[in-house]
Design an enzyme around this catalytic site. Structure first.
Site, short mmCIF file in Angstrom:
data_model
loop_
_atom_site.label_atom_id
_atom_site.label_comp_id
_atom_site.label_asym_id
_atom_site.label_seq_id
_atom_site.Cartn_x
_atom_site.Cartn_y
_atom_site.Cartn_z
N ARG A 16 0.83 -1.22 0.24
CA ARG A 16 0.02 0.04 0.06
C ARG A 16 0.97 1.20 0.04
O ARG A 16 1.03 2.05 -0.78
CB ARG A 16 -1.02 0.07 1.38
CG ARG A 16 -2.03 1.07 1.11
CD ARG A 16 -1.75 2.31 1.48
NE ARG A 16 -1.05 2.68 2.94
CZ ARG A 16 -0.71 3.73 3.44
NH1 ARG A 16 -0.55 4.89 2.46
NH2 ARG A 16 0.02 3.86 4.48
N ASP A 17 1.51 1.43 1.08
CA ASP A 17 2.53 2.70 1.30
C ASP A 17 3.50 2.80 0.05
O ASP A 17 3.64 3.63 -0.29
CB ASP A 17 3.08 2.90 2.76
CG ASP A 17 3.40 4.14 3.18
OD1 ASP A 17 3.34 5.14 2.21
OD2 ASP A 17 3.85 4.30 4.19
N HIS A 210 4.72 3.97 13.07
CA HIS A 210 4.86 4.05 11.59
C HIS A 210 5.99 4.94 11.35
O HIS A 210 5.66 6.06 11.22
CB HIS A 210 3.65 4.31 10.93
CG HIS A 210 3.92 4.37 9.22
ND1 HIS A 210 3.32 3.32 8.47
CD2 HIS A 210 4.41 5.17 8.54
CE1 HIS A 210 3.68 3.72 7.13
NE2 HIS A 210 4.19 4.73 7.35
N HIS A 212 9.85 6.65 9.80
CA HIS A 212 10.53 6.68 8.50
C HIS A 212 11.86 6.82 8.68
O HIS A 212 12.09 7.40 9.49
CB HIS A 212 9.49 7.96 7.56
CG HIS A 212 8.41 7.69 6.96
ND1 HIS A 212 7.87 8.24 5.95
CD2 HIS A 212 7.72 6.64 7.13
CE1 HIS A 212 6.78 7.74 5.62
NE2 HIS A 212 6.56 6.60 6.47
N CYS A 243 13.30 6.53 0.06
CA CYS A 243 14.60 6.07 0.63
C CYS A 243 15.36 7.69 0.59
O CYS A 243 15.08 8.50 0.08
CB CYS A 243 15.34 5.40 -0.46
SG CYS A 243 16.97 5.55 -0.37
N ASN A 252 10.36 5.07 4.05
CA ASN A 252 9.73 4.20 5.00
C ASN A 252 10.98 3.35 5.58
O ASN A 252 11.95 2.88 4.70
CB ASN A 252 9.16 2.88 4.20
CG ASN A 252 7.39 3.63 4.05
OD1 ASN A 252 6.72 4.03 5.05
ND2 ASN A 252 7.20 3.63 2.84
#
Length: 314
Positions: A16-17, A210, A212, A243, A252
């Site tokens: 999804r993400d 969640h 990053h 990234c 992520n």
């Protein structure tokens, strides 16, 4: 003091993400093969897509098919992102076990992302929870609170506002509220402090981290969240969806690196790391032009590495 548990839940959000962050559209057959490879590695929760209009996110046009396929795997929790009640209804019809609603801690981000104020999103969540209670009581409902650690549009987000919004969301009927470092602004001290406050305020309804890696602090922030008692973490295979080396990337946390960190610490993820690394090939086959990241994938497993199931690798 909480006692250290020896188990964490890793929720794979790449389908999804990750996929909605890249321009290329992964063919459905490759999505299904990727989900299969993740499950074969022991991943027990996958966010397989978003229920949004295909004209807005063509990458997610096949989400109902992906949910249907993923549901064939016994023991896999199939999660989908939904921005509103209509999305939740479609997700329930497709058979998603759980839906996640993105609610922004930042007013500016909320207006930019979903064209609604925080108060309007709270009302949306309230009506969604009421509908769920009547029509899909077995479907889980969570909120991943975006921009909880800072916002590129408004800057700092007051921690008191984050906690107050989390409490309002639980009162509105959600099962749990997690915190997302949408803009990669978090640091370990902040993560530890905010998740400690969230757990004090919500108890068992405090949800996933969640985080990053936009500025290189992804794993450090995950460890800080773990030390604050968090036991569920979102991550994306290959760092898909951003990234630190790519312009404008969201960054992520790489699933393989996160699993390695926990397993090396003696904390069980239930995931077989060599099989997880092998699942990168299914991802690469579906997105051959997309760069994949990960320190463990590049370096390999250290000689004599033993996971928590006692298997020695490398």
């Amino acid at each position: 003091m909480h006692t250290k548990m020896s188990q964490v839940q890793i929720s794979e959000v790449g389908p999804r993400d990750g996929l909605q962050s890249v321009k290329a559209i992964m063919p459905t057959a490759h999505k299904l093969a990727w989900v299969d490879a993740l499950v074969a590695a022991g991943v027990s929760e996958v966010e397989v897509g978003s229920f949004v209009p295909a004209r807005l996110l063509p990458q997610m046009a096949d989400v109902a098919d992906v949910v249907a396929h993923a549901r064939r795997h016994a023991g896999l929790r199939v999660l989908a992102l939904v921005p509103n009640l209509r999305g939740a209804q479609a997700a329930a019809q497709a058979g998603a076990h759980k839906v996640s609603v993105p609610v922004s801690a930042s007013e500016a981000h909320s207006l930019a992302n979903v064209r609604k104020t925080r108060a309007q999103m709270l009302e949306e969540v309230r009506s969604l929870a009421a509908w769920r209670a009547e029509h899909a009581p077995h479907m889980g409902l969570e909120v991943g609170m975006s921009t909880a650690f800072g916002c590129t549009l408004q800057g700092a987000v007051p921690e008191d506002e984050v906690i107050a919004l989390a409490e309002q969301l639980v009162a509105a009927g959600v099962d749990e509220v997690g915190l997302s470092d949408t803009s990669g602004m978090a640091n370990p001290a902040q993560v530890r402090r905010l998740f400690t406050r969230l757990r004090q305020a919500l108890g068992e309804r405090a949800g996933a981290a969640h985080l990053h890696n936009t500025r290189g602090l992804g794993l450090a922030n995950c460890l800080a969240a773990y030390e604050a008692g968090v036991r569920t973490f979102d991550a994306s295979q290959g760092g898909l969806g951003g990234c630190p080396y790519a312009p404008g990337a969201s960054g992520n946390v790489v699933t393989e690196d996160l699993v390695f960190m926990f397993e090396a610490m003696g904390v069980s993820t239930g995931i077989d790391l060599p099989r997880l690394l092998a699942a990168r090939e299914a991802l690469r086959a579906g997105l051959p032009e997309e760069p994949l990241y990960g320190m463990v994938a590049d370096a390999g497993l250290p000689k004599g590495f033993t996971d928590t199931k006692g298997a020695t690798h490398g």
